[in-house]
Write an enzyme that holds these catalytic residues in place. Structure first.
Site, PDB file in Angstrom:
ATOM      1  N   GLU A 149      -2.960 -16.751  -1.441  1.00 10.94           N
ATOM      2  CA  GLU A 149      -2.891 -16.559  -2.733  1.00 10.94           C
ATOM      3  C   GLU A 149      -1.833 -17.344  -3.230  1.00 10.94           C
ATOM      4  O   GLU A 149      -0.387 -16.907  -3.209  1.00 10.94           O
ATOM      5  CB  GLU A 149      -3.067 -15.402  -3.360  1.00 10.94           C
ATOM      6  CG  GLU A 149      -3.250 -15.386  -5.053  1.00 10.94           C
ATOM      7  CD  GLU A 149      -3.155 -13.773  -5.540  1.00 10.94           C
ATOM      8  OE1 GLU A 149      -2.038 -13.116  -4.989  1.00 10.94           O
ATOM      9  OE2 GLU A 149      -4.158 -13.557  -6.595  1.00 10.94           O
ATOM     10  N   GLY A 155      -1.846  -5.224  -8.990  1.00  5.51           N
ATOM     11  CA  GLY A 155      -0.572  -6.234  -8.456  1.00  5.51           C
ATOM     12  C   GLY A 155      -0.686  -7.007  -7.178  1.00  5.51           C
ATOM     13  O   GLY A 155      -2.150  -7.113  -6.799  1.00  5.51           O
ATOM     14  N   SER A 156       0.121  -7.423  -6.691  1.00  3.65           N
ATOM     15  CA  SER A 156      -0.155  -8.042  -5.228  1.00  3.65           C
ATOM     16  C   SER A 156      -0.426  -7.524  -4.070  1.00  3.65           C
ATOM     17  O   SER A 156      -0.405  -6.079  -4.101  1.00  3.65           O
ATOM     18  CB  SER A 156       1.241  -8.579  -5.002  1.00  3.65           C
ATOM     19  OG  SER A 156       2.247  -7.859  -4.675  1.00  3.65           O
ATOM     20  N   GLU A 215      -6.030  -2.953  -7.651  1.00  4.84           N
ATOM     21  CA  GLU A 215      -6.718  -4.326  -7.942  1.00  4.84           C
ATOM     22  C   GLU A 215      -5.833  -5.121  -7.620  1.00  4.84           C
ATOM     23  O   GLU A 215      -4.561  -5.206  -8.175  1.00  4.84           O
ATOM     24  CB  GLU A 215      -6.937  -4.069  -9.410  1.00  4.84           C
ATOM     25  CG  GLU A 215      -7.885  -2.879  -9.855  1.00  4.84           C
ATOM     26  CD  GLU A 215      -9.497  -3.182  -9.413  1.00  4.84           C
ATOM     27  OE1 GLU A 215      -9.797  -4.488  -8.965  1.00  4.84           O
ATOM     28  OE2 GLU A 215     -10.138  -2.394  -9.319  1.00  4.84           O
ATOM     29  N   LYS A 244       4.049   1.979 -16.367  1.00  6.15           N
ATOM     30  CA  LYS A 244       5.186   1.179 -16.038  1.00  6.15           C
ATOM     31  C   LYS A 244       4.672  -0.213 -15.954  1.00  6.15           C
ATOM     32  O   LYS A 244       3.943  -0.717 -15.197  1.00  6.15           O
ATOM     33  CB  LYS A 244       5.860   1.355 -14.506  1.00  6.15           C
ATOM     34  CG  LYS A 244       7.312   0.504 -14.447  1.00  6.15           C
ATOM     35  CD  LYS A 244       7.433   0.042 -12.910  1.00  6.15           C
ATOM     36  CE  LYS A 244       7.047  -1.206 -12.507  1.00  6.15           C
ATOM     37  NZ  LYS A 244       7.597  -2.572 -13.243  1.00  6.15           N
ATOM     38  N   GLY A 265       0.449  -3.470  -3.276  1.00  8.85           N
ATOM     39  CA  GLY A 265      -0.453  -2.371  -3.033  1.00  8.85           C
ATOM     40  C   GLY A 265      -0.642  -1.457  -1.774  1.00  8.85           C
ATOM     41  O   GLY A 265      -0.818  -0.601  -1.674  1.00  8.85           O
ATOM     42  N   CYS A 323      -5.852 -13.212 -11.310  1.00  6.16           N
ATOM     43  CA  CYS A 323      -6.207 -12.742 -10.010  1.00  6.16           C
ATOM     44  C   CYS A 323      -7.626 -13.535  -9.635  1.00  6.16           C
ATOM     45  O   CYS A 323      -8.140 -13.483  -8.489  1.00  6.16           O
ATOM     46  CB  CYS A 323      -6.323 -11.188 -10.001  1.00  6.16           C
ATOM     47  SG  CYS A 323      -7.317 -10.582 -11.523  1.00  6.16           S
TER      48      CYS A 323
HETATM   49  P1  NAP Z   1       3.569  -7.504  -8.176  1.00  4.93           P
HETATM   50  O1  NAP Z   1       4.622  -7.947  -7.521  1.00  4.93           O
HETATM   51  O2  NAP Z   1       2.925  -6.516  -7.011  1.00  4.93           O
HETATM   52  O3  NAP Z   1       3.992  -6.403  -9.387  1.00  4.93           O
HETATM   53  C1  NAP Z   1       2.985  -5.752  -9.994  1.00  4.93           C
HETATM   54  C2  NAP Z   1       3.471  -4.436 -10.451  1.00  4.93           C
HETATM   55  O4  NAP Z   1       4.118  -3.489  -9.372  1.00  4.93           O
HETATM   56  C3  NAP Z   1       4.686  -4.564 -11.476  1.00  4.93           C
HETATM   57  O5  NAP Z   1       4.922  -3.719 -12.434  1.00  4.93           O
HETATM   58  C4  NAP Z   1       6.062  -4.337 -10.483  1.00  4.93           C
HETATM   59  O6  NAP Z   1       7.087  -4.251 -11.215  1.00  4.93           O
HETATM   60  C5  NAP Z   1       5.408  -3.249  -9.899  1.00  4.93           C
HETATM   61  N1  NAP Z   1       6.059  -3.210  -8.346  1.00  4.93           N
HETATM   62  C6  NAP Z   1       6.719  -4.049  -7.608  1.00  4.93           C
HETATM   63  N2  NAP Z   1       7.072  -3.381  -6.442  1.00  4.93           N
HETATM   64  C7  NAP Z   1       6.601  -2.142  -6.534  1.00  4.93           C
HETATM   65  C8  NAP Z   1       6.903  -1.102  -5.780  1.00  4.93           C
HETATM   66  N3  NAP Z   1       7.478  -1.231  -4.481  1.00  4.93           N
HETATM   67  N4  NAP Z   1       6.455   0.164  -6.055  1.00  4.93           N
HETATM   68  C9  NAP Z   1       5.784   0.281  -7.122  1.00  4.93           C
HETATM   69  N5  NAP Z   1       5.767  -0.668  -7.968  1.00  4.93           N
HETATM   70  C10 NAP Z   1       6.203  -1.893  -7.632  1.00  4.93           C
HETATM   71  O7  NAP Z   1       2.515  -8.213  -8.651  1.00  4.93           O
HETATM   72  P2  NAP Z   1       2.736  -9.393  -9.826  1.00  4.93           P
HETATM   73  O8  NAP Z   1       3.449 -10.695  -9.080  1.00  4.93           O
HETATM   74  O9  NAP Z   1       3.269  -8.882 -11.079  1.00  4.93           O
HETATM   75  O10 NAP Z   1       1.200  -9.893 -10.386  1.00  4.93           O
HETATM   76  C11 NAP Z   1       0.612 -10.760  -9.601  1.00  4.93           C
HETATM   77  C12 NAP Z   1      -0.548 -10.165  -8.722  1.00  4.93           C
HETATM   78  O11 NAP Z   1      -1.280  -9.428  -9.066  1.00  4.93           O
HETATM   79  C13 NAP Z   1      -1.481 -11.305  -7.934  1.00  4.93           C
HETATM   80  O12 NAP Z   1      -1.532 -10.984  -6.488  1.00  4.93           O
HETATM   81  C14 NAP Z   1      -2.598 -11.120  -8.806  1.00  4.93           C
HETATM   82  O13 NAP Z   1      -3.663 -11.556  -7.823  1.00  4.93           O
HETATM   83  C15 NAP Z   1      -2.775  -9.557  -8.970  1.00  4.93           C
HETATM   84  N6  NAP Z   1      -3.628  -9.315  -9.810  1.00  4.93           N
HETATM   85  C16 NAP Z   1      -4.758  -8.599  -9.623  1.00  4.93           C
HETATM   86  C17 NAP Z   1      -5.851  -8.476 -10.722  1.00  4.93           C
HETATM   87  C18 NAP Z   1      -7.037  -7.312 -10.268  1.00  4.93           C
HETATM   88  O14 NAP Z   1      -7.480  -7.014 -11.073  1.00  4.93           O
HETATM   89  N7  NAP Z   1      -7.411  -7.621  -8.987  1.00  4.93           N
HETATM   90  C19 NAP Z   1      -5.270  -8.450 -11.897  1.00  4.93           C
HETATM   91  C20 NAP Z   1      -4.298  -9.145 -12.381  1.00  4.93           C
HETATM   92  C21 NAP Z   1      -3.216  -9.594 -11.157  1.00  4.93           C
HETATM   93  P3  NAP Z   1       8.259  -5.285 -11.516  1.00  4.93           P
HETATM   94  O15 NAP Z   1       7.631  -6.245 -12.394  1.00  4.93           O
HETATM   95  O16 NAP Z   1       9.518  -4.857 -11.936  1.00  4.93           O
HETATM   96  O17 NAP Z   1       8.362  -6.150 -10.244  1.00  4.93           O
END
Ligand code: NAP
Length: 490
Positions: free
Chosen positions: A380, A226-227, A248, A173, A231, A282
């Site tokens: 963040e 993701g966030s 991650e 996804k 997570g 990130c």
């Molecule tokens: P996010 O809101 O957590 O979303 C990440 C993914 O999870 C998206 O596909 C999102 O779908 C999905 N998602 C959201 N709620 C969910 C749930 N309840 N159950 C399952 N999946 C769910 O994060 P983001 O805003 O897209 O990304 C930014 C974050 O990612 C930042 O915190 C960044 O630091 C982190 N990040 C970390 C790394 C690493 O390797 N450490 C790398 C890149 C980014 P939708 O898009 O449909 O909301």
């Protein structure tokens, strides 16, 4: 208007509930396409087809699985420029960085394909005679992959390629802001010869589609980037079914600039780390901890150079900083600027939305006089907002660096080898750069963080295979009699 369908059991299919959502260009707000939204039934069908495909795919010799990945890597390479342009249109990052994002997908595809002739286990002597001991790697089964928007192709490839070479079948996804890049990746893998059912793609919002993946009983592991908030939630839910989870998550990555640093080199690194990808990495450098002796000069030069950064379309070769991904991200950044002002940090540059185009732009922003307890120094922001903090010694700088809940990337600029090694030893982070910025991971080394950045797993490098395999320990007793470990000892 172009429509993009789901990919289930080797077919591009319409949403079971006939619903679509819009995919927007964040620079212009033009609609790129209508994306089919997966229903509960679609997700179930995706997991079922992955389950059905598992026996055959996991039974395919890994070097044969690798041939498909090698082919996909070559196809990605041939289409690199076209894919990079599409990425800039969909996600906004400047073209040069989009090329790098596609290159990461190419690199991990070749690297994972190479693993097809390794997937190493170990052999070791048994404590008993005529007995052989070894470990082999087994795939986990059906794995759910959930990815963010900031590396629209690299992160999905970082997960998909190692998971496939390990013999798993997948339900993927992508983030709702950048599904098209993942659709292109899936198309390439299918065209490269991936059998039906091995890789299934479902789109739709995290709270419904992502959640259904996490709760599907056939899915044995979740790999999530993701966030922190999402997570944590996934970890809790997946624990109920004892799923293997790798996370991650976020970062609040520091760069320490010592008084013995090469100042121009440090400035280059800070600009790239803080404002590259519009701060939406990130590993972005969101805190710079500067030795107090050089703070006035460093600050002056940093502001001077940041002021020259040009905002605009990522397709324009003169643009340094592209748009942020969406309106809620724009609002979040603006909110943090207000928080910083309320906390009495000194806003010395930027702080406003901008309109070089109709989309979501925010000025490169610098706060000085920031102290470690301020929210802008701890949380963040994920945008082009940089906090400058001052320290009187390396010990104090490291203490500040470690004072946040995250621990992904970190960096120190110093010409002193003792400072460098102390930083390697003491900074709490999964990655430490010496005389380089906080960004720039290479795919053949482990990637991930400590503390709230993850749950101890690492992606890429040899650790990528660990994430997607289980170890089976095998004992072969050819003595022809009962031998009891720990008991039949001389
Ligand atoms: P996010 O809101 O957590 O979303 C990440 C993914 O999870 C998206 O596909 C999102 O779908 C999905 N998602 C959201 N709620 C969910 C749930 N309840 N159950 C399952 N999946 C769910 O994060 P983001 O805003 O897209 O990304 C930014 C974050 O990612 C930042 O915190 C960044 O630091 C982190 N990040 C970390 C790394 C690493 O390797 N450490 C790398 C890149 C980014 P939708 O898009 O449909 O909301």
């Amino acid at each position: 208007m172009r429509e993009y369908k789901l990919f289930i059991n080797g077919e591009w299919v319409e949403s079971g509930m006939s619903e679509t959502f819009d995919d927007l260009n964040p620079a212009t707000l033009e609609i790129i396409g209508k994306i089919h939204k997966a229903s509960d039934e679609d997700i179930k069908a995706a997991a079922d087809s992955a389950q059905d495909a598992f026996d055959s795919w996991s039974g395919t010799p890994a070097p044969r699985r690798a041939k498909i990945l090698f082919r996909a890597a070559r196809m990605l390479e041939e289409r690199k420029e076209e894919l990079a342009r599409l990425m800039t249109v969909e996600m906004g990052k400047v073209l040069e960085e989009s090329r790098g994002d596609v290159q990461e997908a190419i690199d991990i595809a070749y690297y994972a394909a190479g693993e097809g002739r390794r997937l190493l286990g170990e052999t070791t002597p048994s404590e008993l005679p005529d007995k052989f001991a070894m470990t082999v790697r087994r795939p986990i089964g059906v794995v759910g992959l959930i990815t963010p928007w900031n590396f629209p192709m690299a992160i999905p490839a970082w997960k998909t390629m190692p998971a496939l070479i390990s013999g798993n079948t997948l339900v993927l996804k992508p983030a709702s802001d950048t599904p098209v890049m993942v659709i292109e990746l899936v198309k390439i893998l299918a065209e490269a010869g991936l059998p039906k059912g091995v890789l299934n793609l479902v789109m739709g919002e995290g709270s419904t589609v992502g959640s259904a993946i996490v709760h599907n009983k056939k899915i044995r592991a979740i790999s999530f980037t993701g966030s922190l908030a999402t997570g944590k939630w996934i970890l809790g839910e997946a624990a109920k079914d004892m799923k293997k989870v790798s996370l991650e998550l976020g970062g609040k990555n520091p760069i320490i600039v010592m008084d013995d640093a090469d100042l121009n080199l440090a400035l280059d690194g800070v600009l790239w780390g803080a404002f590259g990808t519009t701060g939406q990495r990130c590993t972005a450098a969101s805190r710079v901890i500067v030795h107090e002796k050089i703070m006035p000069l460093f600050q002056e030069k940093l502001i001077e150079r940041t002021r020259k950064l040009r905002l605009g379309s990522g397709l324009d070769e003169n643009t340094d900083v592209g748009p942020v991904i969406n309106s809620s991200q724009l609002e979040k950044i603006a909110k943090y600027v207000e928080i910083g002002k309320d906390e009495c940090a000194d806003l010395v540059l930027g702080g406003n939305t901008a309109k070089p185009l109709p989309g979501y732009f925010f000025e490169p922003t610098i706060f000085t006089e920031v102290t470690p307890e301020m929210r802008i120094a701890r949380e963040e922001i994920f945008g082009p907002v940089l906090s400058l903090l001052s320290a009187g010694s390396l010990d104090e700088a490291i203490q500040i660096a470690n004072s946040v809940e995250y621990g992904l990337s970190s960096s120190i600029y110093t010409e002193n080898i003792k400072n460098a090694f102390k930083a390697i030893e003491k900074i709490e982070a999964g990655i430490t750069y010496i005389n380089a910025s906080t960004i720039g991971a290479e795919i053949h080394l482990p990637f991930g963080g400590v503390k709230s950045t993850g749950n101890g797993t690492r992606e890429a490098g040899t650790t990528a295979i660990e994430e997607f395999t289980e170890i089976k320990t095998v004992y072969i007793d050819y003595s022809g009699k009962l031998q009891r470990a720990q008991i039949d000892i001389e």
